[in-house]
Scaffold this motif. Structure first.
Motif, PDB file in Angstrom:
ATOM      1  N   ASP A   1       0.827  -1.215   0.000  1.00  0.00           N
ATOM      2  CA  ASP A   1       0.000   0.000   0.000  1.00  0.00           C
ATOM      3  C   ASP A   1       0.859   1.262   0.000  1.00  0.00           C
ATOM      4  O   ASP A   1       0.499   2.276  -0.603  1.00  0.00           O
ATOM      5  N   THR A   2       2.035   1.196   0.627  1.00  0.00           N
ATOM      6  CA  THR A   2       2.980   2.322   0.594  1.00  0.00           C
ATOM      7  C   THR A   2       3.515   2.511  -0.822  1.00  0.00           C
ATOM      8  O   THR A   2       3.599   3.649  -1.319  1.00  0.00           O
ATOM      9  N   LEU A   3       3.874   1.394  -1.469  1.00  0.00           N
ATOM     10  CA  LEU A   3       4.366   1.459  -2.856  1.00  0.00           C
ATOM     11  C   LEU A   3       3.297   2.027  -3.784  1.00  0.00           C
ATOM     12  O   LEU A   3       3.595   2.837  -4.665  1.00  0.00           O
ATOM     13  N   GLU A   4       2.032   1.604  -3.577  1.00  0.00           N
ATOM     14  CA  GLU A   4       0.913   2.059  -4.414  1.00  0.00           C
ATOM     15  C   GLU A   4       0.746   3.577  -4.323  1.00  0.00           C
ATOM     16  O   GLU A   4       0.590   4.263  -5.331  1.00  0.00           O
ATOM     17  N   SER A   5       0.827   4.111  -3.089  1.00  0.00           N
ATOM     18  CA  SER A   5       0.666   5.563  -2.924  1.00  0.00           C
ATOM     19  C   SER A   5       1.839   6.323  -3.550  1.00  0.00           C
ATOM     20  O   SER A   5       1.661   7.393  -4.130  1.00  0.00           O
ATOM     21  N   LEU A   6       3.066   5.746  -3.464  1.00  0.00           N
ATOM     22  CA  LEU A   6       4.226   6.388  -4.083  1.00  0.00           C
ATOM     23  C   LEU A   6       4.130   6.362  -5.605  1.00  0.00           C
ATOM     24  O   LEU A   6       4.448   7.350  -6.273  1.00  0.00           O
ATOM     25  N   VAL A   7       3.695   5.235  -6.148  1.00  0.00           N
ATOM     26  CA  VAL A   7       3.552   5.112  -7.606  1.00  0.00           C
ATOM     27  C   VAL A   7       2.490   6.080  -8.109  1.00  0.00           C
ATOM     28  O   VAL A   7       2.652   6.725  -9.154  1.00  0.00           O
ATOM     29  N   ALA A   8       1.390   6.227  -7.374  1.00  0.00           N
ATOM     30  CA  ALA A   8       0.315   7.144  -7.770  1.00  0.00           C
ATOM     31  C   ALA A   8       0.791   8.595  -7.773  1.00  0.00           C
ATOM     32  O   ALA A   8       0.401   9.383  -8.639  1.00  0.00           O
ATOM     33  N   SER A   9       1.667   8.954  -6.818  1.00  0.00           N
ATOM     34  CA  SER A   9       2.109  10.349  -6.730  1.00  0.00           C
ATOM     35  C   SER A   9       3.277  10.664  -7.660  1.00  0.00           C
ATOM     36  O   SER A   9       3.429  11.800  -8.101  1.00  0.00           O
ATOM     37  N   THR A  10       4.124   9.665  -7.989  1.00  0.00           N
ATOM     38  CA  THR A  10       5.325   9.947  -8.788  1.00  0.00           C
ATOM     39  C   THR A  10       5.296   9.394 -10.204  1.00  0.00           C
ATOM     40  O   THR A  10       6.110   9.797 -11.029  1.00  0.00           O
ATOM     41  N   ASN A  11       4.394   8.450 -10.508  1.00  0.00           N
ATOM     42  CA  ASN A  11       4.309   7.794 -11.811  1.00  0.00           C
ATOM     43  C   ASN A  11       5.603   7.087 -12.216  1.00  0.00           C
ATOM     44  O   ASN A  11       5.942   7.016 -13.393  1.00  0.00           O
TER      45      ASN A  11
ATOM     46  N   THR B   1       3.443 -12.464  -5.388  1.00  0.00           N
ATOM     47  CA  THR B   1       2.279 -12.836  -6.193  1.00  0.00           C
ATOM     48  C   THR B   1       1.456 -11.611  -6.565  1.00  0.00           C
ATOM     49  O   THR B   1       0.962 -11.510  -7.688  1.00  0.00           O
ATOM     50  N   SER B   2       1.307 -10.683  -5.648  1.00  0.00           N
ATOM     51  CA  SER B   2       0.518  -9.472  -5.902  1.00  0.00           C
ATOM     52  C   SER B   2       1.167  -8.590  -6.969  1.00  0.00           C
ATOM     53  O   SER B   2       0.483  -8.036  -7.828  1.00  0.00           O
ATOM     54  N   ILE B   3       2.507  -8.461  -6.907  1.00  0.00           N
ATOM     55  CA  ILE B   3       3.236  -7.632  -7.886  1.00  0.00           C
ATOM     56  C   ILE B   3       3.137  -8.270  -9.271  1.00  0.00           C
ATOM     57  O   ILE B   3       2.875  -7.582 -10.272  1.00  0.00           O
ATOM     58  N   GLU B   4       3.337  -9.580  -9.341  1.00  0.00           N
ATOM     59  CA  GLU B   4       3.291 -10.263 -10.633  1.00  0.00           C
ATOM     60  C   GLU B   4       1.880 -10.337 -11.195  1.00  0.00           C
ATOM     61  O   GLU B   4       1.689 -10.324 -12.409  1.00  0.00           O
ATOM     62  N   LYS B   5       0.872 -10.385 -10.316  1.00  0.00           N
ATOM     63  CA  LYS B   5      -0.523 -10.392 -10.764  1.00  0.00           C
ATOM     64  C   LYS B   5      -0.894  -9.059 -11.404  1.00  0.00           C
ATOM     65  O   LYS B   5      -1.669  -9.006 -12.372  1.00  0.00           O
ATOM     66  N   ALA B   6      -0.282  -7.972 -10.932  1.00  0.00           N
ATOM     67  CA  ALA B   6      -0.543  -6.643 -11.486  1.00  0.00           C
ATOM     68  C   ALA B   6       0.258  -6.413 -12.771  1.00  0.00           C
ATOM     69  O   ALA B   6       0.181  -5.332 -13.372  1.00  0.00           O
ATOM     70  N   GLY B   7       1.092  -7.400 -13.163  1.00  0.00           N
ATOM     71  CA  GLY B   7       1.894  -7.254 -14.390  1.00  0.00           C
ATOM     72  C   GLY B   7       3.276  -6.751 -14.136  1.00  0.00           C
ATOM     73  O   GLY B   7       4.004  -6.407 -15.074  1.00  0.00           O
TER      74      GLY B   7
ATOM     75  N   GLU C   1      -2.760  -3.491  -1.901  1.00  0.00           N
ATOM     76  CA  GLU C   1      -2.870  -3.924  -3.295  1.00  0.00           C
ATOM     77  C   GLU C   1      -2.015  -3.039  -4.184  1.00  0.00           C
ATOM     78  O   GLU C   1      -1.838  -1.852  -3.911  1.00  0.00           O
ATOM     79  N   LEU C   2      -1.509  -3.627  -5.261  1.00  0.00           N
ATOM     80  CA  LEU C   2      -0.750  -2.880  -6.254  1.00  0.00           C
ATOM     81  C   LEU C   2      -1.520  -2.968  -7.565  1.00  0.00           C
ATOM     82  O   LEU C   2      -1.820  -4.055  -8.039  1.00  0.00           O
TER      83      LEU C   2
ATOM     84  N   VAL D   1       4.769  -2.423 -12.046  1.00  0.00           N
ATOM     85  CA  VAL D   1       6.036  -1.780 -11.701  1.00  0.00           C
ATOM     86  C   VAL D   1       7.116  -2.835 -11.490  1.00  0.00           C
ATOM     87  O   VAL D   1       6.835  -3.978 -11.160  1.00  0.00           O
ATOM     88  N   GLU D   2       8.348  -2.413 -11.702  1.00  0.00           N
ATOM     89  CA  GLU D   2       9.493  -3.283 -11.459  1.00  0.00           C
ATOM     90  C   GLU D   2      10.078  -2.888 -10.104  1.00  0.00           C
ATOM     91  O   GLU D   2      10.497  -1.752  -9.917  1.00  0.00           O
ATOM     92  N   VAL D   3      10.079  -3.827  -9.157  1.00  0.00           N
ATOM     93  CA  VAL D   3      10.517  -3.530  -7.789  1.00  0.00           C
ATOM     94  C   VAL D   3      11.840  -4.234  -7.506  1.00  0.00           C
ATOM     95  O   VAL D   3      11.947  -5.445  -7.663  1.00  0.00           O
ATOM     96  N   HIS D   4      12.846  -3.451  -7.103  1.00  0.00           N
ATOM     97  CA  HIS D   4      14.152  -3.991  -6.734  1.00  0.00           C
ATOM     98  C   HIS D   4      14.259  -3.928  -5.211  1.00  0.00           C
ATOM     99  O   HIS D   4      14.159  -2.852  -4.631  1.00  0.00           O
ATOM    100  N   ALA D   5      14.477  -5.080  -4.555  1.00  0.00           N
ATOM    101  CA  ALA D   5      14.629  -5.120  -3.103  1.00  0.00           C
ATOM    102  C   ALA D   5      15.480  -6.314  -2.710  1.00  0.00           C
ATOM    103  O   ALA D   5      15.758  -7.185  -3.531  1.00  0.00           O
ATOM    104  N   HIS D   6      15.879  -6.348  -1.438  1.00  0.00           N
ATOM    105  CA  HIS D   6      16.713  -7.444  -0.955  1.00  0.00           C
ATOM    106  C   HIS D   6      15.902  -8.713  -0.732  1.00  0.00           C
ATOM    107  O   HIS D   6      16.430  -9.813  -0.849  1.00  0.00           O
TER     108      HIS D   6
END
Length: 148
Positions: A80-90, A136-142, A118-119, A123-128
């Motif tokens: 949900d944090t990632l979703e709000s960041l993506v919405a504000s920064t594109n 599953t949620s990230i890949e389900k969103a494409g 939810e996402l 988006v492509e997410v790089h993390a440790h």
């Protein structure tokens, strides 16, 4: 007021005790060490934590627990944090520098993406590390997950 006119507060400076300067000084003879015993001898130094033979505090207090020196601490970021960041920064690529720029992590943190929320955008997410539900949620969103 000048630097050369500054003086210490009245009564704050005291002369040190000059010991071992004869009986007339009041601190001659035993030089304030008392009579006999280990503390009166030269070369005496007390171990830290020594309590005169009484069981020391660090041995009296019960010990418990275990600190795993190999434990890896992650800074968790939810979807949900990632979703709000993506919405504000594109942004479409969310990497460590992106998280750091938005104040989510410090330079030495390790990032783990967690699955709360939810996402909706691909988006492509790089993390440790990623939780199973986050992946599953990230890949389900494409989107795509990349482990650092």
């Amino acid at each position: 007021m000048y630097l050369n006119s500054l003086k210490p507060a009245e009564g704050s400076i005291k002369n040190r005790k000059r010991i071992g300067r004869g009986t007339g000084s009041g601190r001659g003879g035993t030089s304030t060490r008392g009579h006999k015993g280990a503390k009166s001898r030269s070369g005496y130094s007390q171990k830290s934590g020594f309590e005169g033979g009484q069981m020391p505090l660090q041995r009296r207090v019960p010990k418990y627990g275990f600190k795993n020196i190999n434990r890896v601490e992650y800074k968790g970021i939810n979807l949900d944090t990632l979703e709000s960041l993506v919405a504000s920064t594109n942004e479409t690529v969310l990497n460590f520098d992106f998280f750091k720029a938005h104040g989510l992590v410090s330079k030495n943190d390790k990032v783990k993406i967690l699955g709360r929320g939810e996402l909706n955008k691909a988006v492509e997410v790089h993390a440790h590390a990623f939780s199973g539900s986050a992946t599953t949620s990230i890949e389900k969103a494409g989107g795509k997950t990349v482990a650092l």
